[in-house]
Design an enzyme around this catalytic site. Structure first.
Site, PDB file in Angstrom:
ATOM      1  N   LYS A 179      20.886  -4.098  12.716  1.00 15.57           N
ATOM      2  CA  LYS A 179      21.434  -4.537  11.436  1.00 15.57           C
ATOM      3  C   LYS A 179      20.815  -3.707  10.309  1.00 15.57           C
ATOM      4  CE  LYS A 179      20.107  -7.272   8.375  1.00 15.57           C
ATOM      5  NZ  LYS A 179      20.510  -6.427   7.258  1.00 15.57           N
ATOM      6  N   GLU A 252       6.885  -4.893  10.649  1.00 16.62           N
ATOM      7  CA  GLU A 252       6.299  -3.808   9.842  1.00 16.62           C
ATOM      8  C   GLU A 252       6.650  -4.118   8.404  1.00 16.62           C
ATOM      9  OE1 GLU A 252       4.238  -1.745  10.869  1.00 16.62           O
ATOM     10  OE2 GLU A 252       4.538  -1.983  13.017  1.00 16.62           O
ATOM     11  N   CYS A 286       6.843   2.285   2.299  1.00 16.94           N
ATOM     12  CA  CYS A 286       5.841   1.249   2.580  1.00 16.94           C
ATOM     13  C   CYS A 286       4.441   1.831   2.472  1.00 16.94           C
ATOM     14  CB  CYS A 286       6.076   0.657   3.964  1.00 16.94           C
ATOM     15  SG  CYS A 286       6.203   1.881   5.273  1.00 16.94           S
ATOM     16  N   GLU A 382       3.056  -4.999  -4.618  1.00 20.00           N
ATOM     17  CA  GLU A 382       3.531  -3.720  -4.091  1.00 20.00           C
ATOM     18  C   GLU A 382       4.554  -3.159  -5.074  1.00 20.00           C
ATOM     19  OE1 GLU A 382       6.277  -3.932  -0.757  1.00 20.00           O
ATOM     20  OE2 GLU A 382       5.589  -1.983  -0.052  1.00 20.00           O
TER      21      GLU A 382
END
Ligand code: NAD
Length: 479
Positions: A179, A252, A286, A382
């Site tokens: 997906k 992750e 990331c 973040e």
């Protein structure tokens, strides 16, 4: 098969791959090129029934695929790698159009890495082992595939992320439902077209997504593993949705990577490297450097260097070869980055960038902020975008403890001249990966993963492959 790029994408019918067939969506969504803000294509989106159809097709295919010889699975992976390589240019251009990354990054990094990772997994083997043998008998360990794997992908390096999940899953004898993110499905749907004749029906299924497919996958009882890459916030939903049927998860997740500049660092040498790992792909990685700790004595020179590099960045579309800096990938993220800009002005001193670029598309120039406190959102959260805070320190131990003062633990780096001193600081950084004088060194045979709230489990390498199997111990008495 016609080239995806010989035709206008707006008139092309992208389809999902379900049970070896090209399937139109229950609905559609418009896909936007973030470098222009224009709609470039219409993508199919599944309803819950189509998601279930894909899972059931994968479940049926699993019963046969799990028994297939390893040689057949290896051959399938090599065929996938060959075909992706053959279509590298088309895949790369689709990635540029929907993710906004520069063509060279899409082609020479993302597609090339995807092929390399698939070929690595094609060569791996999880042979049965004798764990213990004595006068009475032996314990054998067999590696059994799990069943249907849901691969849930973010929008930043989606072809690479898809293939480094599909390859070990399929090699281990599982079947997969992929997906993609709602804003970047085109490369995945094209990949589905390429895979249709390369693997048996149902072994790999590729859906679109209008926003609801993720929960439909993670709650389906026949999905045995969710291999998820995305934000920590969504990772929490994935864990709780997986709980009711005790699915395995590999997560992750987000990162807030710190770079520590050592007191002996050569500013002219390290600033450009730290800059590129901070702002690569507009900071939407990331493992981008998101917090930079610089000693007092080097702070002003480092900040000036950073600001100069930011001022030199040339914003533009990923297909513009002159451009060094691309757009934010989607409208929602663009809004979030605008909030970071407001915070940057409120909480610190903006020494480069700081305002949205007025051209069409989602452009924000690299923004450098100094004199920010540790409790600013820019430091605590973040910042998935091109806004970076340079933080001052006077005591190295204090810098290490501030670098570790985060819920995240994905990556980190230490920059200096004395490698042993840097190595010693690297050992004290609380993250799954720490690099010295670089940021992000990855290889297909080296496990990658985050600690703390940056993830669960590993990807890549044998540890990554083992996430796709479970142990089955058989005790065999001596005759
Ligand atoms: P996101 O978490 O919003 O979405 C990731 C994927 O999850 C998408 O496919 C999305 O449609 C899907 N999703 C959303 N809600 C879901 C739900 N309730 N159940 C199941 N699936 C759902 O992340 P994003 O904005 O696409 O990507 C950016 C984030 O991903 C950042 O936090 C970044 O750090 C992280 N990321 C981590 C890694 C890594 O390897 N650790 C790599 C790339 C990106």
């Amino acid at each position: 098969m016609s080239s995806v790029l010989n035709t206008d994408l707006t008139s092309r019918r992208f389809a999902q791959l379900i049970n070896g067939r090209s399937v139109q969506g229950a609905g559609t969504s418009e896909i936007i090129d973030p470098g222009t803000g224009q709609v470039i294509a219409t993508a199919p989106t599944p309803d819950t029934d189509q998601v279930h159809e894909a899972v059931e097709a994968a479940d049926t295919a699993f019963k046969v695929w799990r028994l297939s010889p390893a040689s057949e699975r290896r051959a399938a992976l090599h065929r996938i790698a060959d075909t992706v390589e053959e279509h590298a240019e088309e895949l790369a251009r689709l990635l540029v159009l929907e993710t906004g990354k520069p063509l060279a990054v899409a082609r020479d990094m993302e597609v090339e890495w995807a092929v390399r990772w698939v070929r690595y997994f094609a060569e791996q083997e999880l042979a049965p082992e004798v764990m213990r043998e004595d006068a009475d008998g032996r314990f054998e360990r067999h590696h059994e595939p799990l069943g249907v794997v849901a691969a849930i992908i973010p929008w930043n390096f989606p072809l690479f992320q898809t293939l480094y999940k599909v390859a070990p899953a399929v090699l281990a004898g599982n079947t997969v439902v992929v997906k993609p993110a709602p804003t970047s499905p085109l490369h995945a749907l094209f990949l589905g077209e390429l895979l249709r004749d390369l693997v048996p029906a149902g072994v790999v299924n590729i859906l679109g997504d209008g926003g609801e497919a993720g929960p439909a996958l993670t709650s389906h009882p026949s999905v045995r593993l969710v291999s998820f890459t995305g934000s920590t916030a969504v990772g929490r939903h994935v864990i709780s949705s997986a709980a009711s049927t005790i699915k395995r998860v590999v997560l992750e997740l987000g990162g807030n990577d710190a770079a520590i500049v050592m007191p002996d660092a050569d500013v002219d040498a390290v600033a450009p490297e730290i800059f590129s790992w901070s702002f690569f792909y507009a900071g939407q990685i990331c493992t981008a450097i998101k917090r930079i700790y610089v000693p007092d004595a080097l702070y002003d020179r480092f900040a000036e260097h950073f600001a100069r590099l930011a001022d030199e960045a040339k914003l533009g579309h990923g297909l513009d070869e002159e451009a060094t800096f691309g757009p934010i990938q989607n409208a929602k993220q663009f809004e979030r980055v605008k909030e970071y800009l407001a915070t940057a002005h409120a909480d610190g001193k903006v020494i480069a960038g700081g305002v949205v670029d007025p051209r069409p598309g989602y452009f924000v120039p690299p923004t450098v902020v100094t004199d920010v406190d540790d409790d600013s959102v820019l430091v605590r959260e973040e910042t998935f975008g091109p806004v970076r805070a340079i933080l001052r320190y006077s005591d190295l131990d204090d810098a290490v403890s501030r670098a570790n003062d985060t819920e995240y633990g994905l990556g980190g780096s230490v920059w200096g001249t004395d490698i042993e001193a840097a190595r010693s600081v690297a050992g004290r950084i609380e993250s799954g990966n720490v690099w010295i004088n670089t940021h992000v060194a990855a290889a297909p045979d080296v496990p990658f993963g985050g600690i703390k709230q940056s993830g669960v489990g590993a990807e890549f390498g044998l540890e990554g492959l083992k996430e796709f199997v479970e142990n089955k111990i058989i005790y065999v008495p001596n005759a």
